[in-house]
Motif scaffolding. Sequence first.
Motif, mmCIF file in Angstrom:
data_model
loop_
_atom_site.group_PDB
_atom_site.id
_atom_site.type_symbol
_atom_site.label_atom_id
_atom_site.label_comp_id
_atom_site.label_asym_id
_atom_site.label_seq_id
_atom_site.Cartn_x
_atom_site.Cartn_y
_atom_site.Cartn_z
ATOM 1 N N ALA A 56 0.824 -1.205 0.000
ATOM 2 C CA ALA A 56 0.000 0.000 0.000
ATOM 3 C C ALA A 56 0.856 1.250 0.000
ATOM 4 N N GLU A 57 0.378 2.263 -0.703
ATOM 5 C CA GLU A 57 1.009 3.582 -0.739
ATOM 6 C C GLU A 57 -0.080 4.627 -0.540
ATOM 7 N N GLU A 58 0.174 5.610 0.308
ATOM 8 C CA GLU A 58 -0.749 6.722 0.489
ATOM 9 C C GLU A 58 -0.294 7.875 -0.385
ATOM 10 N N ILE A 59 -1.190 8.382 -1.215
ATOM 11 C CA ILE A 59 -0.872 9.525 -2.061
ATOM 12 C C ILE A 59 -2.017 10.512 -1.973
ATOM 13 N N THR A 60 -1.772 11.755 -2.345
ATOM 14 C CA THR A 60 -2.835 12.740 -2.441
ATOM 15 C C THR A 60 -3.400 12.706 -3.854
ATOM 16 N N SER A 61 -4.552 13.327 -4.033
ATOM 17 C CA SER A 61 -5.199 13.300 -5.341
ATOM 18 C C SER A 61 -4.416 14.095 -6.382
ATOM 19 N N ASP A 64 1.232 11.929 -8.648
ATOM 20 C CA ASP A 64 1.274 10.970 -9.745
ATOM 21 C C ASP A 64 1.572 9.589 -9.156
ATOM 22 N N PRO A 65 0.758 8.568 -9.448
ATOM 23 C CA PRO A 65 0.999 7.239 -8.869
ATOM 24 C C PRO A 65 2.355 6.649 -9.255
ATOM 25 N N SER A 66 2.858 6.975 -10.439
ATOM 26 C CA SER A 66 4.145 6.414 -10.854
ATOM 27 C C SER A 66 5.301 6.964 -10.024
ATOM 28 N N SER A 67 5.156 8.165 -9.486
ATOM 29 C CA SER A 67 6.210 8.718 -8.641
ATOM 30 C C SER A 67 6.275 8.011 -7.285
ATOM 31 N N MET A 68 5.211 7.319 -6.908
ATOM 32 C CA MET A 68 5.180 6.580 -5.645
ATOM 33 C C MET A 68 5.450 5.092 -5.849
ATOM 34 N N GLY A 69 5.836 4.704 -7.061
ATOM 35 C CA GLY A 69 6.181 3.308 -7.320
ATOM 36 C C GLY A 69 4.996 2.424 -7.649
ATOM 37 N N MET A 70 3.927 3.003 -8.168
ATOM 38 C CA MET A 70 2.728 2.239 -8.528
ATOM 39 C C MET A 70 2.447 2.418 -10.017
ATOM 40 N N VAL A 71 1.969 1.348 -10.658
ATOM 41 C CA VAL A 71 1.632 1.361 -12.078
ATOM 42 C C VAL A 71 0.138 1.109 -12.196
ATOM 43 N N GLN A 72 -0.584 2.027 -12.854
ATOM 44 C CA GLN A 72 -2.024 1.863 -13.012
ATOM 45 C C GLN A 72 -2.301 0.924 -14.176
ATOM 46 N N ILE A 73 -3.047 -0.152 -13.909
ATOM 47 C CA ILE A 73 -3.363 -1.129 -14.957
ATOM 48 C C ILE A 73 -4.821 -1.079 -15.359
ATOM 49 N N THR A 75 -8.886 1.144 -14.135
ATOM 50 C CA THR A 75 -9.517 2.173 -13.330
ATOM 51 C C THR A 75 -9.455 1.762 -11.867
ATOM 52 N N ASN A 76 -8.697 2.517 -11.082
ATOM 53 C CA ASN A 76 -8.494 2.260 -9.646
ATOM 54 C C ASN A 76 -7.882 0.891 -9.364
ATOM 55 N N ILE A 77 -7.095 0.362 -10.298
ATOM 56 C CA ILE A 77 -6.399 -0.914 -10.110
ATOM 57 C C ILE A 77 -4.915 -0.664 -10.365
ATOM 58 N N TYR A 78 -4.084 -1.053 -9.395
ATOM 59 C CA TYR A 78 -2.660 -0.743 -9.464
ATOM 60 C C TYR A 78 -1.820 -1.978 -9.172
ATOM 61 N N TYR A 79 -0.592 -2.008 -9.760
ATOM 62 C CA TYR A 79 0.469 -2.935 -9.409
ATOM 63 C C TYR A 79 1.619 -2.095 -8.862
ATOM 64 N N CYS A 80 2.374 -2.643 -7.908
ATOM 65 C CA CYS A 80 3.620 -1.984 -7.509
ATOM 66 C C CYS A 80 4.631 -2.237 -8.635
ATOM 67 N N ASN A 81 5.744 -1.523 -8.603
ATOM 68 C CA ASN A 81 6.748 -1.671 -9.675
ATOM 69 C C ASN A 81 7.248 -3.109 -9.788
ATOM 70 N N ARG A 82 7.455 -3.767 -8.655
ATOM 71 C CA ARG A 82 7.968 -5.147 -8.650
ATOM 72 C C ARG A 82 6.979 -6.096 -9.331
ATOM 73 N N CYS A 83 5.715 -6.007 -8.961
ATOM 74 C CA CYS A 83 4.708 -6.893 -9.565
ATOM 75 C C CYS A 83 4.434 -6.527 -11.018
ATOM 76 N N ALA A 84 4.546 -5.247 -11.371
ATOM 77 C CA ALA A 84 4.334 -4.830 -12.761
ATOM 78 C C ALA A 84 5.427 -5.408 -13.651
ATOM 79 N N LYS A 85 6.682 -5.476 -13.145
ATOM 80 C CA LYS A 85 7.768 -6.075 -13.926
ATOM 81 C C LYS A 85 7.560 -7.563 -14.094
ATOM 82 N N MET A 86 7.095 -8.252 -13.038
ATOM 83 C CA MET A 86 6.880 -9.701 -13.121
ATOM 84 C C MET A 86 5.740 -10.066 -14.055
ATOM 85 N N THR A 87 4.727 -9.233 -14.172
ATOM 86 C CA THR A 87 3.580 -9.539 -15.034
ATOM 87 C C THR A 87 3.707 -8.966 -16.435
ATOM 88 N N GLY A 88 4.718 -8.131 -16.665
ATOM 89 C CA GLY A 88 4.938 -7.586 -17.994
ATOM 90 C C GLY A 88 4.289 -6.255 -18.247
#
Length: 90
Positions: A56-61, A64-73, A75-88
């Motif tokens: 989990a990461e707390e961000i303000t509205s 940018d989610p990518s600056s906090m290490g999250m990749v949006q896949i 609408t309101n669904i995210y992978y962390c950088n580690r899981c995004a690399k493993m899933t492609g």
Amino acid sequence: MSARPQVSYLTSTSSASSYSSSDSDLSSTSSVRHSMDSTQPIVSVEVLRCLRCARAEEITSTDDPSSMGMVQIGTNIYYCNRCAKMTGYK
């Protein structure tokens, strides 16, 4: 033959009086609307959670989610950088 109900129409004097009152209503609402536009937007805090590992990461509205290490896949669904690399996704 069936009897129809009588239709009443507005007269010119009643419609003129309704127009003059609506003009004053418009001027009062436009001044209120103008004052509401000058207010600052409210910033909300959101918790983004990885779909795979639940990190989990707390961000303000405004962040940018990518600056906090999250990749949006989605609408309101995210992978962390580690899981995004493993899933492609990254």
